[in-house]
Every structure is written in C-alpha cells, then in structure tokens.
Motif scaffolding. Structure first.
Motif, PDB file in Angstrom:
ATOM      1  N   ASN A  51       0.833  -1.209   0.000  1.00  0.00           N
ATOM      2  CA  ASN A  51       0.000   0.000   0.000  1.00  0.00           C
ATOM      3  C   ASN A  51       0.864   1.256   0.000  1.00  0.00           C
ATOM      4  O   ASN A  51       0.574   2.231   0.694  1.00  0.00           O
ATOM      5  N   ARG A  55      -1.394   8.369  -3.030  1.00  0.00           N
ATOM      6  CA  ARG A  55      -2.825   8.680  -3.107  1.00  0.00           C
ATOM      7  C   ARG A  55      -3.060   9.954  -2.314  1.00  0.00           C
ATOM      8  O   ARG A  55      -2.223  10.366  -1.534  1.00  0.00           O
ATOM      9  N   ASP A  72     -11.122   2.056  -3.684  1.00  0.00           N
ATOM     10  CA  ASP A  72     -10.080   1.156  -4.190  1.00  0.00           C
ATOM     11  C   ASP A  72     -10.598   0.269  -5.316  1.00  0.00           C
ATOM     12  O   ASP A  72      -9.906   0.062  -6.321  1.00  0.00           O
ATOM     13  N   HIS A  76      -9.155   0.218  -9.082  1.00  0.00           N
ATOM     14  CA  HIS A  76      -8.615  -1.001  -9.693  1.00  0.00           C
ATOM     15  C   HIS A  76      -9.314  -1.313 -11.013  1.00  0.00           C
ATOM     16  O   HIS A  76      -8.656  -1.604 -12.016  1.00  0.00           O
ATOM     17  N   ASP A 139     -10.256  -6.133  -1.707  1.00  0.00           N
ATOM     18  CA  ASP A 139     -11.154  -5.023  -1.460  1.00  0.00           C
ATOM     19  C   ASP A 139     -12.620  -5.426  -1.587  1.00  0.00           C
ATOM     20  O   ASP A 139     -13.473  -4.896  -0.867  1.00  0.00           O
TER      21      ASP A 139
END
Length: 147
Positions: A51, A55, A72, A76, A139
């Motif tokens: 991670n 961001r 997320d 993706h 996620d």
C-alpha cells in the motif's frame, strides 16, 4: 534491495572514476539506468502490496473502511487494470521486435541489451496486474465484510 545497493555502488564508482581519475564510460553510466529501471518496474507490484503507492490521503484517510474499499475497487477496475492492459497491448510489439533482433545499446558504447530494458515494460504490467487483481479481490471481500 540488491539492485538498489548495486545502483548506489555503481553510481559511487562513476563519481570516483570521473572526478578522481578523469575516466568516464557510457556502459557504466547506462548500467545505472538499467538498475534504476529494474528497481521501479519490478518493484511496483510489491509497492502496491505494501500500500505504498501515492494517493490523496487528505480525503482517503478519514473515510470508513467501506468507502475506502469502494474507492479502491473503482480505482482497480476503471483506472489501473485498463491502463495496464493498454500499456501491455501496445508495448508488446516493440518488445517482440526488440527480442527478434536482440536490439543493442541505447548509445554507442552502452549496454548491448536494450531488449532486456524493454522487457521490463511487460514484466511491470504483468506483475502489477497480478497484484492489482489480488488487491481487487481483497477489497471486494473488505467491502462485503464492512456492512
């Protein structure tokens, strides 16, 4: 990790050779480029796993886990996976041509393996795609558990 150490040592050697002995070598200079590219292109999947990608944490950090998972998943599916797919698709012909002729140095006297440098692009895409799919699955599970 070892490539980073090698890159630092080679760069230190370049500085010593240039400023103490007055010697320079395009081959040695390009080897730093190859090591640097390898570190970043091959390490991107691991960075995603940890991670560590950039961001905007000002907006993301205070969000509850469910909203983080939604952001997320969106990133993706609609940003990362299509971008990597396009990059892989359009870079492959160049890499294939480069391997077919074992493309040589970028500069005269440089590392005679440009085909290896170009191969980092599809390797980057595949590694990041695999880790991206793994993160997407994580996620989705996180979203389903955070109700």
């Amino acid at each position: 990790m070892w490539a980073a150490l090698a890159m630092v040592l080679v760069q230190f050697g370049i500085v010593l050779l240039r400023y103490i002995f007055g010697f320079t070598s395009i081959f040695i200079n390009e080897s730093v480029l190859y090591l640097h590219a390898s570190i970043f292109m091959l390490g991107s999947g691991y960075t995603l796993l940890m991670n560590g990608h950039v961001r905007v944490d000002i907006f993301y950090a205070p969000l509850p886990p469910r909203k983080k998972a939604m952001i997320d998943i969106f990133g993706h599916i609609f940003l990362m996976l299509p971008s990597l797919g396009i990059l892989l698709y359009y870079s492959w012909p160049s890499v294939r041509r480069s391997w077919s002729i074992f493309e040589g140095a970028i500069s005269v006297g440089g590392v005679p393996a440009s085909f290896l440098l170009k191969s980092l692009i599809p390797a980057f895409c595949v590694l990041l795609l695999v880790q991206g799919l793994s993160a997407l699955i994580r996620d989705v599970i996180r979203l389903s558990e955070a109700k």
